[in-house]
Design an enzyme around this catalytic site. Structure first.
Site, PDB file in Angstrom:
ATOM      1  N   VAL A 251       2.127   6.448   6.974  1.00 50.49           N
ATOM      2  CA  VAL A 251       1.210   6.976   5.956  1.00 50.49           C
ATOM      3  C   VAL A 251      -0.210   6.575   6.364  1.00 50.49           C
ATOM      4  CG1 VAL A 251       0.556   6.908   3.512  1.00 50.49           C
ATOM      5  CG2 VAL A 251       2.976   6.854   4.171  1.00 50.49           C
TER       6      VAL A 251
ATOM      7  N   GLY B  77       1.909   3.120   2.225  1.00 51.51           N
ATOM      8  CA  GLY B  77       2.933   3.148   3.273  1.00 51.51           C
ATOM      9  C   GLY B  77       4.213   2.498   2.794  1.00 51.51           C
ATOM     10  N   HIS B  78       4.073   1.307   2.200  1.00 52.82           N
ATOM     11  CA  HIS B  78       5.253   0.631   1.643  1.00 52.82           C
ATOM     12  C   HIS B  78       5.872   1.485   0.523  1.00 52.82           C
ATOM     13  CE1 HIS B  78       2.731  -2.966   2.934  1.00 52.82           C
ATOM     14  NE2 HIS B  78       3.842  -3.182   3.579  1.00 52.82           N
TER      15      HIS B  78
ATOM     16  N   HIS C 197       0.867  -1.186   0.000  1.00 57.18           N
ATOM     17  CA  HIS C 197       0.000   0.000   0.000  1.00 57.18           C
ATOM     18  C   HIS C 197       0.903   1.235   0.000  1.00 57.18           C
ATOM     19  CE1 HIS C 197       1.074   0.130   4.203  1.00 57.18           C
ATOM     20  NE2 HIS C 197       0.511  -1.062   4.400  1.00 57.18           N
TER      21      HIS C 197
ATOM     22  N   GLN D 232       9.108  -2.431  16.290  1.00 54.04           N
ATOM     23  CA  GLN D 232       9.956  -3.145  15.322  1.00 54.04           C
ATOM     24  C   GLN D 232      11.119  -2.253  14.869  1.00 54.04           C
ATOM     25  OE1 GLN D 232       8.439  -5.628  11.938  1.00 54.04           O
ATOM     26  NE2 GLN D 232       8.897  -3.797  10.768  1.00 54.04           N
TER      27      GLN D 232
ATOM     28  N   LYS E  34       5.132   3.174  11.578  1.00 50.73           N
ATOM     29  CA  LYS E  34       3.902   2.424  11.887  1.00 50.73           C
ATOM     30  C   LYS E  34       4.181   1.269  12.851  1.00 50.73           C
ATOM     31  CE  LYS E  34      -0.089   0.266  11.110  1.00 50.73           C
ATOM     32  NZ  LYS E  34       0.273  -1.094  11.398  1.00 50.73           N
TER      33      LYS E  34
ATOM     34  N   SER F 269      -2.427  -0.264   6.508  1.00 46.84           N
ATOM     35  CA  SER F 269      -1.910  -1.565   6.941  1.00 46.84           C
ATOM     36  C   SER F 269      -2.457  -2.635   6.016  1.00 46.84           C
ATOM     37  CB  SER F 269      -2.369  -1.849   8.377  1.00 46.84           C
ATOM     38  OG  SER F 269      -2.229  -3.223   8.677  1.00 46.84           O
ATOM     39  N   SER F 270      -1.623  -3.639   5.760  1.00 43.76           N
ATOM     40  CA  SER F 270      -2.083  -4.749   4.920  1.00 43.76           C
ATOM     41  C   SER F 270      -3.278  -5.439   5.569  1.00 43.76           C
ATOM     42  CB  SER F 270      -0.961  -5.759   4.726  1.00 43.76           C
ATOM     43  OG  SER F 270       0.178  -5.110   4.211  1.00 43.76           O
ATOM     44  N   ARG F 271      -3.390  -5.326   6.892  1.00 42.92           N
ATOM     45  CA  ARG F 271      -4.475  -6.013   7.599  1.00 42.92           C
ATOM     46  C   ARG F 271      -5.786  -5.232   7.564  1.00 42.92           C
ATOM     47  NH1 ARG F 271       0.123  -7.803  11.016  1.00 42.92           N
ATOM     48  NH2 ARG F 271       0.104 -10.072  10.987  1.00 42.92           N
TER      49      ARG F 271
HETATM   50  P1  AMP Z   1       5.023  -5.179   6.397  1.00 43.18           P
HETATM   51  O1  AMP Z   1       4.794  -5.514   4.973  1.00 43.18           O
HETATM   52  O2  AMP Z   1       3.761  -4.975   7.188  1.00 43.18           O
HETATM   53  O3  AMP Z   1       6.007  -6.094   7.084  1.00 43.18           O
HETATM   54  O4  AMP Z   1       5.711  -3.750   6.402  1.00 43.18           O
HETATM   55  C1  AMP Z   1       6.889  -3.502   5.687  1.00 43.18           C
HETATM   56  C2  AMP Z   1       7.415  -2.139   6.063  1.00 43.18           C
HETATM   57  O5  AMP Z   1       6.438  -1.152   5.722  1.00 43.18           O
HETATM   58  C3  AMP Z   1       7.682  -2.001   7.571  1.00 43.18           C
HETATM   59  O6  AMP Z   1       8.874  -1.252   7.755  1.00 43.18           O
HETATM   60  C4  AMP Z   1       6.473  -1.245   8.041  1.00 43.18           C
HETATM   61  O7  AMP Z   1       6.693  -0.478   9.217  1.00 43.18           O
HETATM   62  C5  AMP Z   1       6.219  -0.335   6.850  1.00 43.18           C
HETATM   63  N1  AMP Z   1       4.836   0.162   6.863  1.00 43.18           N
HETATM   64  C6  AMP Z   1       3.705  -0.561   7.022  1.00 43.18           C
HETATM   65  N2  AMP Z   1       2.627   0.239   7.047  1.00 43.18           N
HETATM   66  C7  AMP Z   1       3.095   1.516   6.925  1.00 43.18           C
HETATM   67  C8  AMP Z   1       2.483   2.809   6.905  1.00 43.18           C
HETATM   68  N3  AMP Z   1       1.163   2.961   7.002  1.00 43.18           N
HETATM   69  N4  AMP Z   1       3.271   3.883   6.751  1.00 43.18           N
HETATM   70  C9  AMP Z   1       4.630   3.748   6.651  1.00 43.18           C
HETATM   71  N5  AMP Z   1       5.266   2.568   6.670  1.00 43.18           N
HETATM   72  C10 AMP Z   1       4.511   1.461   6.804  1.00 43.18           C
END
Ligand code: AMP
Length: 293
Positions: free
Chosen positions: A185, A43-44, A41, A162, A158, A194-196
């Site tokens: 974001v 954020g990524h 999304h 971690q 986010k 969030s992916s969730r």
């Molecule tokens: P994930 O795919 O959930 O493991 O996230 C991969 C990376 O994207 C991690 O560093 C997360 O913190 C970051 N991330 C996830 N959601 C957001 C967001 N809404 N804004 C910024 N970074 C994000």
């Protein structure tokens, strides 16, 4: 006429990845790295763009890491949307991008038995509710760092705990990589992307706004002079409880580096929250700054 879409190249083996990156390194290109679990999304993509702004080549890994999920968590139903993800990454065409899709067999080959055991920063909050989660995260991130060999790696605020843990690991183990943590974001109404989020029913999607609202309340209380952490936490919890379906895992005001609870908001303080809505668990956070800067 619309522009043709160029999907980024995919690398699936460590040998391919290392060959490609050694050419890039020879060409003096700085290597940026964005580890993800896919279902991408904005954020990524903000992390990818941040990498592209300062690196000659960006590696995005997509890997749903089994060892960071507990036995009763959502590993098997975690969204896997590779085609969509590749098209999303194709819009980030500023500088070269490589997609690394490691296979389970190469990440956790038979006999795998060496782990990164994170310290106290991994114990409270997410660590307490998700035992073993951060051991899985730290181990996979170290492995990916060793595979990619990035100059700079990008993480989102986010996942505050971690990001804190990764910084600690990099310092503790002298890893030759710089860590950048980028702002969360949000959707236009404030919900952290969030992916969730896609698991949320339309009603729970509305209810989920209470996370951001409670963080805004904390900011307002601090801006108006409130310094007592227990009072701020109580007011945040009261606000969340106005949504009866929201089950609080924790609401905490913590030291931004050690993640230990604070009694008073004197310097920069992180507000961390985790709430369940239906079967979906959401986390969010904000950094409170009493100096207002
Ligand atoms: P994930 O795919 O959930 O493991 O996230 C991969 C990376 O994207 C991690 O560093 C997360 O913190 C970051 N991330 C996830 N959601 C957001 C967001 N809404 N804004 C910024 N970074 C994000």
């Amino acid at each position: 006429m619309s522009r043709p879409i160029h999907l980024p190249p995919i690398l699936e083996t460590l040998a391919e990845l290392r060959d490609t990156l050694s050419e890039m390194r020879h060409a003096q290109k700085r290597i940026g790295f964005v580890p993800t679990m896919g279902a991408l999304h904005e954020g990524h993509l903000s992390l990818v763009r941040a990498s592209q702004a300062e690196c000659g080549v960006t590696v995005v890994s997509i890997y749903v890491n089994p060892t960071q999920f507990g036995p009763h968590e959502d590993f098997s139903r975690y969204p896997r949307t590779l085609d969509f993800d590749l098209h999303a990454l194709a819009t980030c065409d500023r500088t070269p991008l490589l997609v690394f899709l490691p296979k389970n067999e190469s990440m956790y080959p038979e006999g795998f038995s060496t782990w990164v055991e994170p310290g106290p920063v991994a114990e409270p909050w997410e660590g307490q509710i998700r035992p073993g989660h951060f051991r899985g995260v730290a181990t996979v991130v170290l492995k990916l760092f060793n595979m990619v060999g990035p100059d700079i790696a990008y993480f989102g605020q986010k996942d505050y705990q971690q990001a804190t843990l990764i910084r600690r690991m990099v310092d503790d183990l002298n890893l030759p990589v710089k860590i950048r943590v980028r702002p969360t974001v949000r959707e236009p109404d404030g919900l952290a992307m969030s992916s969730r989020n896609r698991y949320l029913s339309p009603e729970d999607r509305q209810r989920a706004l209470v996370l951001w609202k409670s963080l805004c309340l904390a900011k307002e209380l601090v801006a108006s002079g409130q310094r007592d952490a227990a009072t701020i936490v109580a007011q945040m919890e009261d606000l969340i409880r106005t949504v009866p379906e929201a089950r609080i895992d924790y609401v905490a005001l913590v030291d931004p580096d050690t993640l230990a609870s604070v009694a008073q908001v004197h310097g920069r303080t992180a507000a961390l929250i985790a709430v369940k809505l239906g079967a979906t668990r959401l986390i969010d956070n904000a950094v409170l700054d009493p100096t207002g800067i």
